[in-house]
Design an enzyme around this catalytic site. Sequence first.
Site, PDB file in Angstrom:
ATOM      1  N   ASN A   1       0.807  -1.231   0.000  1.00 56.34           N
ATOM      2  CA  ASN A   1       0.000   0.000   0.000  1.00 56.34           C
ATOM      3  C   ASN A   1       0.840   1.282   0.000  1.00 56.34           C
ATOM      4  O   ASN A   1       0.387   2.307  -0.495  1.00 56.34           O
ATOM      5  CB  ASN A   1      -1.036  -0.010   1.128  1.00 56.34           C
ATOM      6  CG  ASN A   1      -0.450  -0.187   2.489  1.00 56.34           C
ATOM      7  OD1 ASN A   1       0.730  -0.531   2.639  1.00 56.34           O
ATOM      8  ND2 ASN A   1      -1.252   0.034   3.512  1.00 56.34           N
TER       9      ASN A   1
ATOM     10  N   GLU B   1       4.731  -3.932  12.334  1.00 56.43           N
ATOM     11  CA  GLU B   1       3.757  -2.860  12.060  1.00 56.43           C
ATOM     12  C   GLU B   1       2.577  -3.544  11.390  1.00 56.43           C
ATOM     13  O   GLU B   1       2.636  -3.860  10.206  1.00 56.43           O
ATOM     14  CB  GLU B   1       4.368  -1.810  11.135  1.00 56.43           C
ATOM     15  CG  GLU B   1       5.592  -1.100  11.686  1.00 56.43           C
ATOM     16  CD  GLU B   1       5.257  -0.089  12.762  1.00 56.43           C
ATOM     17  OE1 GLU B   1       4.060   0.167  12.997  1.00 56.43           O
ATOM     18  OE2 GLU B   1       6.191   0.426  13.398  1.00 56.43           O
TER      19      GLU B   1
ATOM     20  N   CYS C   1      -3.134   1.473   6.841  1.00 54.30           N
ATOM     21  CA  CYS C   1      -3.328   0.906   8.186  1.00 54.30           C
ATOM     22  C   CYS C   1      -3.833   1.998   9.125  1.00 54.30           C
ATOM     23  O   CYS C   1      -4.447   1.720  10.146  1.00 54.30           O
ATOM     24  CB  CYS C   1      -2.026   0.329   8.692  1.00 54.30           C
ATOM     25  SG  CYS C   1      -0.687   1.508   8.584  1.00 54.30           S
TER      26      CYS C   1
ATOM     27  N   GLU D   1       8.618   3.026  14.197  1.00 55.32           N
ATOM     28  CA  GLU D   1       9.408   3.422  13.027  1.00 55.32           C
ATOM     29  C   GLU D   1       9.366   4.937  12.915  1.00 55.32           C
ATOM     30  O   GLU D   1       8.324   5.555  13.164  1.00 55.32           O
ATOM     31  CB  GLU D   1       8.835   2.768  11.762  1.00 55.32           C
ATOM     32  CG  GLU D   1       9.038   1.262  11.783  1.00 55.32           C
ATOM     33  CD  GLU D   1       8.741   0.580  10.454  1.00 55.32           C
ATOM     34  OE1 GLU D   1       7.712   0.886   9.834  1.00 55.32           O
ATOM     35  OE2 GLU D   1       9.547  -0.270  10.056  1.00 55.32           O
TER      36      GLU D   1
HETATM   37  P1  NAP Z   1       0.232  -8.968   3.949  1.00 53.90           P
HETATM   38  O1  NAP Z   1      -0.581  -9.867   3.124  1.00 53.90           O
HETATM   39  O2  NAP Z   1       0.436  -9.310   5.369  1.00 53.90           O
HETATM   40  O3  NAP Z   1       1.623  -8.839   3.201  1.00 53.90           O
HETATM   41  C1  NAP Z   1       2.645  -7.998   3.662  1.00 53.90           C
HETATM   42  C2  NAP Z   1       3.969  -8.520   3.183  1.00 53.90           C
HETATM   43  O4  NAP Z   1       4.211  -9.803   3.774  1.00 53.90           O
HETATM   44  C3  NAP Z   1       4.044  -8.741   1.674  1.00 53.90           C
HETATM   45  O5  NAP Z   1       5.348  -8.462   1.254  1.00 53.90           O
HETATM   46  C4  NAP Z   1       3.734 -10.214   1.550  1.00 53.90           C
HETATM   47  O6  NAP Z   1       4.221 -10.830   0.398  1.00 53.90           O
HETATM   48  C5  NAP Z   1       4.466 -10.746   2.763  1.00 53.90           C
HETATM   49  N1  NAP Z   1       3.998 -12.061   3.186  1.00 53.90           N
HETATM   50  C6  NAP Z   1       2.762 -12.601   3.073  1.00 53.90           C
HETATM   51  N2  NAP Z   1       2.752 -13.842   3.611  1.00 53.90           N
HETATM   52  C7  NAP Z   1       4.004 -14.087   4.054  1.00 53.90           C
HETATM   53  C8  NAP Z   1       4.632 -15.188   4.705  1.00 53.90           C
HETATM   54  N3  NAP Z   1       3.959 -16.305   5.009  1.00 53.90           N
HETATM   55  N4  NAP Z   1       5.930 -15.094   5.020  1.00 53.90           N
HETATM   56  C9  NAP Z   1       6.634 -13.980   4.725  1.00 53.90           C
HETATM   57  N5  NAP Z   1       6.106 -12.894   4.120  1.00 53.90           N
HETATM   58  C10 NAP Z   1       4.797 -12.946   3.798  1.00 53.90           C
HETATM   59  O7  NAP Z   1      -0.339  -7.500   3.957  1.00 53.90           O
HETATM   60  P2  NAP Z   1      -0.722  -6.596   2.728  1.00 53.90           P
HETATM   61  O8  NAP Z   1      -2.047  -7.012   2.223  1.00 53.90           O
HETATM   62  O9  NAP Z   1       0.408  -6.508   1.750  1.00 53.90           O
HETATM   63  O10 NAP Z   1      -0.795  -5.175   3.421  1.00 53.90           O
HETATM   64  C11 NAP Z   1      -1.940  -4.742   4.058  1.00 53.90           C
HETATM   65  C12 NAP Z   1      -1.792  -4.890   5.557  1.00 53.90           C
HETATM   66  O11 NAP Z   1      -0.644  -4.186   6.004  1.00 53.90           O
HETATM   67  C13 NAP Z   1      -2.952  -4.266   6.288  1.00 53.90           C
HETATM   68  O12 NAP Z   1      -3.375  -5.099   7.332  1.00 53.90           O
HETATM   69  C14 NAP Z   1      -2.366  -2.980   6.853  1.00 53.90           C
HETATM   70  O13 NAP Z   1      -3.011  -2.518   7.997  1.00 53.90           O
HETATM   71  C15 NAP Z   1      -0.969  -3.383   7.118  1.00 53.90           C
HETATM   72  N6  NAP Z   1      -0.112  -2.213   7.185  1.00 53.90           N
HETATM   73  C16 NAP Z   1       0.362  -1.845   8.400  1.00 53.90           C
HETATM   74  C17 NAP Z   1       1.156  -0.719   8.526  1.00 53.90           C
HETATM   75  C18 NAP Z   1       1.685  -0.316   9.849  1.00 53.90           C
HETATM   76  O14 NAP Z   1       2.646   0.425   9.876  1.00 53.90           O
HETATM   77  N7  NAP Z   1       1.123  -0.762  10.956  1.00 53.90           N
HETATM   78  C19 NAP Z   1       1.477   0.031   7.391  1.00 53.90           C
HETATM   79  C20 NAP Z   1       0.968  -0.366   6.159  1.00 53.90           C
HETATM   80  C21 NAP Z   1       0.182  -1.507   6.074  1.00 53.90           C
HETATM   81  P3  NAP Z   1       3.262 -11.015  -0.879  1.00 53.90           P
HETATM   82  O15 NAP Z   1       3.145  -9.693  -1.473  1.00 53.90           O
HETATM   83  O16 NAP Z   1       3.970 -11.985  -1.723  1.00 53.90           O
HETATM   84  O17 NAP Z   1       1.955 -11.557  -0.372  1.00 53.90           O
END
Ligand code: NAP
Length: 488
Positions: free
Chosen positions: A160, A259, A293, A467
Site C-alpha cells: 500500500n 507494524e 493501516c 518506526e
Molecule cells: P500482507 O498480506 O500481510 O503482506 C505484507 C507482506 O508480507 C508482503 O510483502 C507479503 O508478500 C508478505 N507475506 C505474506 N505472507 C508471508 C509469509 N507467510 N511469510 C513472509 N512474508 C509474507 O499485507 P498486505 O495485504 O500486503 O498489506 C496490508 C496490511 O498491512 C494491512 O493489514 C495494513 O493494515 C498493514 N499495514 C500496516 C502498517 C503499519 O505500519 N502498521 C502500514 C501499512 C500496512 P506477498 O506480497 O507476496 O503476499
Amino acid sequence: MDPREQSLLDAVPTGLLIGGQWRDASTGARFGVDDPATGQQLTTVADASPADAMAALDAAAAAQEEWAATAPRVRGEILRKAFELITARADDFALLMTMEMGKALPEARGEVAYGAEFLRWFSEEAVRVAGRYQTAPDGKSRFLVLRKPVGPCLLITPWNFPLAMATRKAGAAIAAGCTMVIKPAKLTPLTTLLFAQVMLEAGVPAGVLNVIPTSSAGSTTGPLIADPRLRKLSFTGSTEVGVTLLQQAAENVLRTSMELGGNAPFLVFADADLDAAVDGALAAKLRNIGEACTAANRFYVQAPVAEEFSRRLAEKVAAKRVGRGTEDGIDIGPLIDERSRDKVHALVTDAVARGARVVTGGGPVSGPGWFYQPTVLSNVPADATVATEEIFGPVAPIITFDTEDEAVELANSTPYGLIAYAYTTDLNRALRLPERIESGMLGLNSGVISNPAAPFGGVKQSGMGREGGFEGIDEYLATMYVGIPSPF
Ligand code: NAP
C-alpha cells in the site's frame, strides 16, 4: 501504453539485487505486475527462489562487518544523497507508484515526499547514536554502554505504501549500520526496485542492500528467518501474517519489529469544530483509497451532530472523482485487486443487511480495473463486520454514541490499537482521551499525523516497535554493557 509510462517501465530494473549486482532468478522464473486501474500486466520481474534469498543473505552477512565499521557520517551522507536523488526523480517515482499501486498522482507525490523524508531524517540520526559511561551505584565499578548495529536484517514490506514502507525501514537500518535483504510485496515490487537502484547511485556499498521480489513469500523468507546469521526481522503487513512470522522468529529468538493491521476509531464529539472534523474524516478515510493501516475504519459521532456530520461528509465524499490515478483531477484510484474490491463490497452488503443506510456510493464501479465508489453508511450497528474488520477501502461507516464513556468503550473494543482520531474543543476531554484510548497514536483534531520525525507504531495486535522518530533507529541497535573496575 502512454510513451512516458513505457519509457519509465523500460528504465526500471526488474531483476533481483544481490551483492550489488542485478541478476535473474536462479530458476529463470519471472512474475507479472499489473496495473489495478486496467487489470493489464505492466511488466514482469525476476521471481526469487529460496536459493536466491539465501544468496542475498550471504551478501548481507558478508558486508555486515565492514558496514558496521563505516563512519556514521559516511552512512548519513549516503542517506542524504539518496534523499536528494529521490526528490529529484519524484515524478518518476510517483508515476511508477500510481501505475502499479493505483493511488492518484498527487497522493503518490505525497508518498514520495514522505518516503524520501525518512532518508533525510535518518541521515541526521546516523551521527547521533550515543552510549554512556557511568559510575556504578556503589562506586566500585564503571559501566560502558555501547549501541551497536544489530546485524543483517530482513525487511518485509506491504503493497500500500511501496516507497515509504521501504525507506522507513531501510533508512533506519542504514543509519544504524545494518545490512539488509528487502522483500517487497509481489503486487508492487517496481517502486522498491527503483528505490534500490537509487540507493546504489547514492553510494550504498555492494551487499548492504539486497532486494528479492518473489511470488512465494513464505517459502522464500522462511529459510532466512531460520538462519542464525539473520539478526532482525522488520515486517509491515497484516496481523495474520505478522503472527505467523513472530512464531517463526521465535525459533531463532530474532529481534522483531511488527507494524500490523489497524481498525482506527474516529470520534466526533458534539463540541467539535464540525468543518474541521469533516475535513479530517475525509483525509483519514480517503487517503490512499482507504488502503492505509491508519485509515479511519469506524466513525463514532455523538448523537446531536451525527445527522449533520453524515450529511456534510457524504456531500464531500460524493464529489470525489474516481478513475485511473494518472489522469488529471482524479482523487480516488482503484483498489489493489479484485479480491480486495470484493471484500470491501461484502462488508458493505453485510452492513446494509443489518440495517445500515447507504448515504452515498455503495457499490463497485463497472468497467476495467478494481474501482469502488467512495461510500458513506449511516445507522451502522456497532457489531457490523464493517466496523470490526479492517476495511481497506473508501467506505465510511457511521455509528452514533451518547456519552464519552460509551465512545471510549467502543473505540477500545477491538484487538487492534494502531491509531485513533478524536475531534473535540473541550480541553479537558482532549487531555483525557490520550490516557483513555488504547492505541499507539492519536490524531487530536487532525486526520493525518504520520511524520518521519514522530514514532509510528501500535499496541495490542497492531504490533510492536516504532518506526521513524528518535525511536526508529533503536529497532536496529543492540545494547552492549561492558563492566570495568573502578580506576580509583
Ligand atoms: P500482507 O498480506 O500481510 O503482506 C505484507 C507482506 O508480507 C508482503 O510483502 C507479503 O508478500 C508478505 N507475506 C505474506 N505472507 C508471508 C509469509 N507467510 N511469510 C513472509 N512474508 C509474507 O499485507 P498486505 O495485504 O500486503 O498489506 C496490508 C496490511 O498491512 C494491512 O493489514 C495494513 O493494515 C498493514 N499495514 C500496516 C502498517 C503499519 O505500519 N502498521 C502500514 C501499512 C500496512 P506477498 O506480497 O507476496 O503476499
